[in-house]
Design an enzyme around this catalytic site. Structure first.
Site, mmCIF file in Angstrom:
data_model
loop_
_atom_site.group_PDB
_atom_site.id
_atom_site.type_symbol
_atom_site.label_atom_id
_atom_site.label_comp_id
_atom_site.label_asym_id
_atom_site.label_seq_id
_atom_site.Cartn_x
_atom_site.Cartn_y
_atom_site.Cartn_z
ATOM 1 N N ASP A 153 -7.352 16.928 -15.831
ATOM 2 C CA ASP A 153 -7.421 15.561 -16.333
ATOM 3 C C ASP A 153 -6.875 15.596 -17.752
ATOM 4 O OD1 ASP A 153 -8.079 13.101 -17.420
ATOM 5 O OD2 ASP A 153 -10.055 13.010 -16.479
ATOM 6 N N ARG A 160 0.830 -1.208 0.000
ATOM 7 C CA ARG A 160 0.000 0.000 0.000
ATOM 8 C C ARG A 160 0.864 1.258 0.000
ATOM 9 N NH1 ARG A 160 -2.629 1.969 4.484
ATOM 10 N NH2 ARG A 160 -2.308 -0.044 5.526
ATOM 11 N N TYR A 192 -15.612 14.034 -17.628
ATOM 12 C CA TYR A 192 -15.883 12.609 -17.574
ATOM 13 C C TYR A 192 -16.997 12.387 -16.558
ATOM 14 C CZ TYR A 192 -15.067 7.723 -16.254
ATOM 15 O OH TYR A 192 -15.219 6.400 -15.948
ATOM 16 N N LYS A 211 -6.065 4.213 -20.100
ATOM 17 C CA LYS A 211 -6.279 4.625 -21.481
ATOM 18 C C LYS A 211 -4.952 4.657 -22.251
ATOM 19 C CE LYS A 211 -10.566 5.303 -20.078
ATOM 20 N NZ LYS A 211 -10.573 5.246 -18.608
#
Length: 390
Positions: free
Chosen positions: A180, A55, A108, A205
């Site tokens: 973004d 983590r 988005y 992406k």
């Protein structure tokens, strides 16, 4: 200084402490065994320490982060499990209850839901403005404005936000700016060159590029990434070791993929613009795009994303016929992979009401294309036979 293509292959190699050419997959949750208490304490408190507990970080994620930070020209980066993990964690590191965010009408869909629904439950106010109106951003600034959050080109309508203006506005007002940059990729656009503070990506992406992983990235100053990292420890959206390795592998061909995608998308957009069944083609590389000159100024390439509007009545039915008839383009979510995809935003944006869809430029006849690296003649032929059926 090494060129971009070389950085994609060799940046961050110091995190590969083995003698292997390809960085290994560290398939372990616990990396660190030590009998020294002081050394253990150092490991648990050091930001992004790569060999303590998963983590906190892992070596392959550290190497991928180094590559992406280099591309985005920021001091540091953090890799997380999804694009939304990157977006939400970065925003939560920037604001608290009582703060105000300026964002756009078009984002988005999940980002928009996070901004309007999630954050309101925790006392964060959000104002949405028209991204093509610079003055709207300035007019929306309040005394408690802590963040300007933008997305350009926007999803799905490919409108452009003026990066230089937003960067300067943020600096002048002492407001953090965040973008973004998923649709553009750092090959086509580097927001830090225009003063934008923080860059987020859905690395699922273009950065990954093969539709075989989900990941997110946050890029910014070392101080900002440390804040995001501390939030991520509590939110727990760590990227798995195998997906870190897949992301690092995908990054190596990013420049080659995006350049071919750019070339294909421009050629397809120019062809679609001439088809009588299409009333509108939205692509930042077309001179007909109302913000083409701004895109030309702040982008090095125009991405593989474009949007089309179907001409005439029964736009929904015609869109369905096209989707059913295409053979190379797959009707599927996501974008930025080597394969060409097409989607119907009005159906996908289920979390948005009709007014929100209208403000985002989404109609029943809107189709969003993610152009891949297939041969352009095959892509045109696929659309030609599909359009002939409506």
């Amino acid at each position: 200084m090494a060129k971009l293509e070389t950085k994609l292959i060799h940046e961050g190699e110091e995190h590969n402490t083995t003698k292997s050419v390809v960085s290994p997959i560290y398939q372990t949750s616990t990396y660190f065994v030590s009998e020294d208490i002081a050394e253990f304490a150092h490991s648990t408190s050091t930001v992004k320490f790569p060999e303590f507990y998963h983590r906190h970080g892992n070596p392959t994620s550290s190497q991928a982060a180094a590559v992406i930070a280099s591309l985005e020209k920021t001091e540091d980066a953090l890799i997380l499990a999804t694009g939304m993990a990157a977006i939400s964690t970065a925003i939560l590191a920037a604001v608290k209850s009582g703060d105000h965010i300026i964002a756009q009408h078009t984002h988005y869909a999940a980002s928009r839901t996070f901004l309007l629904d999630f954050l309101s439950d925790y006392g964060v106010e959000v104002t949405l403005v028209d991204q093509i109106d610079n003055e709207a951003f300035a007019s929306a600034v309040k005394g408690n404005t802590k963040l300007i959050y933008i997305e350009t080109p926007s999803n799905p309508n490919l409108e452009i936000t003026d990066l230089e203006y937003i960067g300067k506005l943020g600096k002048d007002k002492g407001i953090l700016t965040m973008i973004d940059n998923t649709f553009a990729s750092p090959i086509n656009q580097v927001p830090a060159e225009y003063g934008i503070d923080v860059v987020v990506h859905s690395a699922t992406k273009y950065l990954g590029g093969h539709s075989d992983l989900t990941a997110g990235a946050v890029c910014g100053s070392k101080e900002m990434i440390a804040k995001v990292w501390k939030r991520s420890l509590l939110l727990g959206a760590s990227l798995s070791p195998f997906d870190s390795w897949l992301l690092l592998r995908g990054l190596k061909t990013l420049a080659l993929r995006v350049r071919q995608i750019n070339e294909n998308a421009l050629a397809l957009a120019q062809w679609l613009e001439k088809q009588p069944q299409i009333s509108k083609v939205g692509y930042t590389g077309l001179e007909s795009h109302p913000q083409h000159q701004l895109a030309k100024k702040q982008m090095k390439g125009y991405t593989g994303m474009l949007v089309i509007e179907i001409e005439g009545n029964d736009a929904f039915g015609k869109a369905q016929t096209i989707l059913n008839s295409l053979e190379v383009f797959a009707n599927a979510v996501s974008l930025g992979g080597v394969e060409s995809l097409i989607a119907h935003p009005a159906s996908m944006w289920s979390s948005s009401n009709e007014e929100q869809k209208k403000k985002s430029g989404i109609t029943d006849g809107t189709l969003r294309l993610s152009v891949g690296i297939e041969h352009i003649e095959d892509l045109i032929a696929d659309f030609s036979q599909a359009l002939a059926k409506i």
